[in-house]
Design an enzyme around this catalytic site. Structure first.
Site, short mmCIF file in Angstrom:
data_model
loop_
_atom_site.label_atom_id
_atom_site.label_comp_id
_atom_site.label_asym_id
_atom_site.label_seq_id
_atom_site.Cartn_x
_atom_site.Cartn_y
_atom_site.Cartn_z
N LYS A 149 -20.44 25.68 9.94
CA LYS A 149 -21.67 26.10 11.33
C LYS A 149 -20.76 25.55 12.57
CE LYS A 149 -24.36 26.91 7.68
NZ LYS A 149 -24.93 25.86 7.10
C1 LIG Z 1 -25.90 26.04 5.42
C2 LIG Z 1 -27.25 26.25 5.62
C3 LIG Z 1 -28.28 25.33 4.94
C4 LIG Z 1 -27.94 24.18 4.35
O1 LIG Z 1 -27.10 23.48 4.99
P1 LIG Z 1 -26.37 22.11 4.33
O2 LIG Z 1 -26.21 21.17 5.67
O3 LIG Z 1 -25.10 22.56 3.74
O4 LIG Z 1 -27.16 21.58 3.57
C5 LIG Z 1 -29.66 25.58 5.20
N1 LIG Z 1 -30.07 26.95 5.64
C6 LIG Z 1 -29.28 27.68 6.14
C7 LIG Z 1 -29.90 28.95 6.78
C8 LIG Z 1 -27.94 27.57 6.28
O5 LIG Z 1 -26.91 28.46 6.57
#
Ligand SMILES: *Cc1c(COP(=O)(O)O)cnc(C)c1O
Length: 384
Positions: free
Chosen positions: A188
């Site tokens: 991210k």
């Molecule tokens: C990455 C992601 C999540 C989950 O994130 P984590 O921190 O890995 O649990 C949830 N929703 C979306 C849209 C994502 O891209």
């Protein structure tokens, strides 16, 4: 291999983590509060609650809003599994609202139509979870208006959208929602290794999230039934969804570079737009009500015009060392969700988008030269 995403860790980030490691507190120390306050101030929300990951954040967001057995939660089919799974963790049922073919976000028109049907059938949702796909905000003003009209609560899944702008504010300010969730997974925009944060403007939700994050415990004398310095009281069923101080220090340090991260991603997106113009593919359409944080740069291969399949283009890109990916297989098309009763063809816009989608490399440290290499490989894969 040029990956589709990667973290950027500076010497200052490493020094910040090291400082915590040498301190007395490596979990639940002062960095967590500081990280929460700094990000809340950045996005313009009252409160932040940092947790172990965004999946945990979505889970306790649902619980804090009262989602449980018999509740109904709606989200977008074009998302990561966690946006839907969170409702199932609470014993609720999940349904999906098809996407807008231009933005790939939950369609506001489809949402309005589905709400009207649900109202007639007496099956209105309790919570709707719009997902800001690729970093572009959903039209939250419209969704907020529907929430008032039909009486549901809203959790923004902004896992892709920390730093994004929407109608003059930052995504996460919760102007049109109850809660917003961010993810700090390394792929991210900003990372803490694993990590996530919830934003809210409600003091009640803030307290509830703090309890749910840590076993449903309270240590505040004013909230306890019994007094004593040793007393901890479990007042509801919570979890250990805490983040560590080590991670929060990394997040705080990363946060000082968030604007630079976003600026470079926007530059790269504009450059892709320019360099890919004229090819038989769709570049990501941008609504004029906001500016994306560009977690992803998804192109859509027009198989008819291109005379090539998405699979062929994808495989050719991988073979030439470009670590492309696909976001997302529609959640209701997953085997587990098919067993719950969803059938192929139920969300045609999400499927149509998925069938042409390829996420190109997009991250802060991607150089112009590497990006040129990606574009050359795309041209070659398309035979252009
Ligand atoms: C990455 C992601 C999540 C989950 O994130 P984590 O921190 O890995 O649990 C949830 N929703 C979306 C849209 C994502 O891209």
């Amino acid at each position: 291999m040029i990956p589709y995403g990667r973290q950027s860790i500076s010497d200052a980030d490493i020094a910040a983590v090291e400082e915590v490691l040498r301190s007395d507190w490596i979990t639940q120390g002062p960095s967590i509060d500081r990280f929460e306050q700094a990000l809340a101030a950045y996005v313009g929300a009252q409160h932040g609650v940092a947790v172990a990951n965004a999946t945990a954040a979505l889970h306790i967001a649902c619980l804090a809003l009262g989602v449980g057995e018999g509740s109904r939660v709606w989200t977008s089919p074009n998302t990561f599994l966690a946006s839907a799974n969170c409702a199932l963790y609470c014993g609720a049922s999940v349904d999906f609202v098809d996407i807008d073919p231009a933005t790939y976000n939950m369609s506001t028109a489809a949402l309005a139509a589905k709400l009207e049907q649900a109202k007639a059938a007496g099956t209105l949702p309790d919570v709707v979870i719009p997902v800001h796909f690729a970093g572009q905000s959903c039209d939250m003003e419209a969704i907020g208006a529907l929430a008032r009209d039909y009486g549901f609560r809203v959790i923004e899944d902004a896992s892709h959208a920390v730093g994004a702008d929407y109608r003059g504010g930052k995504v996460g300010n919760c102007r049109h929602s109850d809660l917003t969730v961010f993810s700090f997974h390394p792929v991210k925009i900003l990372t803490t290794g694993e990590g996530g944060m919830l934003m809210t403007n409600s003091a009640d939700l803030h307290r509830s999230l703090q309890r749910l994050r840590s076993h449903g415990m309270v240590r505040d004398p004013a909230m306890q039934q019994e007094q004593g310095a040793w007393i901890y009281e479990q007042q509801e069923l919570g979890f250990n969804y805490r983040i560590t101080d080590i991670q929060a220090a990394l997040g705080l340090s990363q946060l000082t570079r968030l604007d630079a991260f976003i600026a470079r991603r926007r530059e790269l997106a504009a450059r892709y737009d320019r360099l890919l113009a004229g090819l038989p593919l769709a570049i990501p359409y941008q609504a004029d009500y906001g500016v994306s944080s560009w977690h992803l740069y998804p192109i859509w291969i027009d198989e008819e015009k291109a005379g090539r399949s998405r699979r062929g283009v994808f495989d050719a890109l991988r073979a030439s060392g470009i670590g492309v990916n696909v976001h997302y297989i529609p959640v209701p098309n997953q085997p587990y969700y098919q067993r719950l009763g969803f059938v192929p063809g139920q969300f045609p816009q999400a499927e149509r988008y998925y069938n042409g989608a390829i996420s190109l490399p997009m991250y802060y440290s991607l150089t112009d030269a590497e990006q040129d290499q990606v574009v050359a490989a795309v041209r070659q894969a398309l035979g252009q």
